[in-house]
Design an enzyme around this catalytic site. Structure first.
Site: not given
Length: 707
Positions: A291, A350, A444
């Site tokens: 992104d 991540d 999450d």
């Protein structure tokens, strides 16, 4: 990486400078030889008597030996003073730079540095703290003046001005009499109207404090029972079956996703770690979900993925033109790809996480012949936990979260909040729960709650670790905590009715509403800020409302002790941890209110800044160790990128001053001065140290320091 005032570098160098080498001194008498190894030896002997024939006789001291011992001790003390003076000089220099730059939490130099809080909320919250501060200063001045005119503030002393005292005061003059009359009116007013209200809120916060303390104590008891009974999840398929490599091995189709956004410092190591996962390459697909808005970062990540693809890795690069839905929108978009239907599980990491090559072999087996399991979560470990005081305190907090909270909830309840990374989901569970939603900033936790309501069970593996890094600057940590504490309140408002209507049992509903949301997400930041930052200092100016000493000292110390238990190496930071958690209650309380009232700042996602320290040693290990599946070598063509992409001026990093923390530090120090008049010893020490901790944090002296 900029050095830290409180980092271990200067301390380690100071300790090395203090070391005193062994000194061999030959005295004029040829029979004596003095060997001074260490002035701090247990027996305090600094010399030995050796006769000419080599026989050993009784040790003794003479004047020259004592003189050398005193000189060595003086040298050591001087080294300590020098190191302390050097540290004090660096702290003073950092404070001067703060005031010289004038950067505060309300100023923003770039879009990335923009404040996460809504401006109106920030102004109102800061105005409330300023009001309390100004009121405390005014009351302190009033009380000090009354003290010097003869009022008794000691416990058990006269709180009311008697008629004899008033008559005696009037004889001194009209001004003194008017002052005593005004102070007598104030004492009566606060005793009648203010004290009962303050005592009510004090008792309410104490009750909430005791309930939360009992919850933490029960969690620690559960953790101790897990350790004593050696309870841990055991997969139904053994490691031997996985390592055999024959047709009976359990190798389901696994999708691995790495969402990232402008994380140029860590993309290379995370992609390398995931590409080295020990899994059949025809049964694994890696998605790089980028992104990034920075063109340079986009090119670097894309070329990194392309180089691994040339090396035979099944990897795909995806880039979105906008960040709609932030991380949840990124994951949702990736799950809509047509080829996802061929995969049974999805592992999420991540950008700063580096799983070990056997990560999938340790997690996937728990799904075998266990169709009720929807999530297997691994524990985090931190490569920079000893970088500075801030990372050490974060390590205490997160060690307790994983070792106690997640493990206890996983073993006894089969439910806990998904940590957003280092976990493996059954794709069927994601689909039944409704998939990823962009309605909160804690996607999450959102997906975990919805999956729990659909009856899926979770497994937490405390012995499977995935390395990552902690925020090293207070600014990054503060924004992260704001997102982590505003999101749960958003989610609670949205899913409260769904929890009541769900088909899960009554006790599971009670645990979800009362413990998971209300007690641990709402009550904890509420009482921490209200009790220790507002009510406690106000009780110094309204002594008719009492706060017991065990609330101020003993129970907080016990809770800090329980929090440090999972990380024994952090026991020296027990008191700093207690003070820092109270200091962070300002940010957490503000975030909780923003999420509960659906204010604008609650919906803003700020990516936590990374320093690129993650797995620096592991990268070297990857070079030395040949991976099971041969990969291509990643060497980005930086020269070509420099020609293609426009140059941008580098953004200057700086430390800030935080006005709310500084205002609260003055408030607490003012209250500590007022406690001296009442001879409240323990309250004085707590308020003073807590005020100094607010000052350190408000001046941004606890994390990364920018020279």
């Amino acid at each position: 990486m900029a050095p830290s005032v409180w980092s271990s570098d200067w301390w380690g160098s100071a300790v090395e400078d203090e070391r005193v080498p062994s000194v061999l001194v030959k005295v004029s008498n040829p029979i004596w030889v003095v060997g001074v190894d260490n002035p701090d030896d247990d027996d305090d002997d600094v010399g030995g008597l050796i006769d000419g024939g080599g026989g050993r006789r009784k040790k003794s001291r003479n004047a020259k030996q004592l003189r050398w011992a005193f000189l060595l001790k003086a040298h050591r003390a001087a080294g300590c003073l020098t190191s302390l003076a050097h540290a004090a000089g660096r702290v003073a220099g950092s404070i001067r730079r703060r005031f010289a730059s004038g950067k505060t939490d309300s100023s923003a130099d770039s879009e990335e540095d923009s404040e996460e809080e809504d401006p109106k909320v920030r102004r109102r919250f800061y105005s409330f703290i300023k009001f309390c501060l100004l009121l405390a200063i005014a009351l302190l001045a009033f009380d000090v003046a009354a003290y010097f005119t003869g009022w008794d503030f000691h416990p058990g002393g006269g709180a009311w001005l008697t008629w004899q005292r008033l008559v005696a005061a009037d004889k001194s003059g009209f001004v003194l009499g008017m002052f005593d009359a005004a102070f007598a009116w104030w004492v009566g007013f606060r005793s009648t109207y203010i004290a009962p209200m303050l005592q009510f809120f004090s008792n309410l916060c104490v009750c909430l404090f005791l309930v939360q303390s009992a919850d933490r104590l029960l969690q620690c008891i559960g953790w101790l029972w897990i350790r004593i009974a050696r309870l841990k999840p055991v997969p139904k398929v053994g490691v031997v079956d996985l390592e055999s490599g024959d047709g009976d091995g359990y190798f389901p189709m696994v999708l691995v996703q790495i969402p990232m956004c402008n994380e140029k410092e860590v993309y290379q190591q995370s992609i390398a770690a995931v590409c080295n996962l020990d899994w059949p390459k025809e049964r694994i697909l890696i998605q790089i979900l980028d992104d990034s808005s920075d063109l340079v970062t986009q090119k670097l990540i894309q070329e990194e993925a392309h180089m691994w693809q040339l090396g035979g890795v099944n990897i795909k690069y995806r880039h979105r033109e906008n960040r709609v839905g932030y991380k949840a929108g990124n994951l949702k978009s990736a799950m809509e790809c047509s080829y996802v239907k061929d995969y049974e599980f999805v592992a999420i990491f991540d950008a700063d996480f580096q799983p070990t090559p056997d990560f999938l072999k340790k997690t996937i087996p728990h799904f075998k012949d266990n169709e009720e399991v929807g999530l297997v979560q691994a524990r985090w470990s931190f490569v920079n936990r000893d970088e500075n005081v801030l990372t050490r305190l974060q390590n205490i907090n997160l060690c307790f979260h994983f070792e106690v909270e997640q493990q206890v909830n996983g073993v006894f309840l089969n439910f806990f909040g998904f940590n957003g990374t280092a976990g493996v989901w059954r794709i069927k569970a994601l689909e039944e729960a409704g998939g990823w939603m962009e309605r909160t900033t804690v996607e999450d936790m959102d997906i975990a709650v919805r999956a729990h309501l659909h009856g899926w069970k979770f497994i937490f593996l405390n012995d499977v670790e995935c390395q990552c890094e902690l925020p090293e600057s207070y600014e990054a940590y503060r924004k992260q905590q704001h997102r982590w504490h505003s999101g749960p309140m958003q989610l609670f408002r949205l899913c409260f009715v769904d929890v009541l209507r769900s088909k899960i049992g009554f006790w599971k509903k009670a645990n979800l509403i009362c413990l998971f949301f209300l007690l641990r997400k709402l009550v904890l930041p509420f009482y921490s800020f209200t009790l220790f930052c507002i009510i406690l200092p106000m009780t110094m100016f309204v002594p008719e409302a009492e706060l017991p000493i065990w609330v101020v000292c003993y129970i907080p110390a016990m809770l800090s002790f329980l929090s440090v238990l999972p990380s024994p190496r952090s026991f020296p930071f027990l008191i700093p941890y207690l003070l820092f958690e109270n200091t962070m209650s300002v940010t957490k309380f503000n975030a909780m209110i923003s999420g509960l009232l659906q204010l604008g700042s609650a919906y803003e996602w700020v990516v936590t800044k990374k320093s690129g320290r993650s797995s620096e040693g592991d990268l070297l290990a990857l070079v030395d160790k040949e991976p099971k599946h041969q990969r291509g070598v990643s060497v980005p063509n930086l020269d070509m990128m420099a020609l293609e992409l426009p140059k941008r001026a580098p953004q200057k990093k700086h430390n800030r001053m935080y006005k709310k923390e500084l205002a609260l530090s003055i408030l607490l120090v003012t209250a500590s001065i007022r406690s001296v008049l009442s001879a409240e010893g323990m309250h004085f020490y707590f308020l003073l140290t807590q005020g100094l901790s607010f000052l350190v944090v408000g001046l941004d002296l606890i994390g990364e320091q920018i020279e």
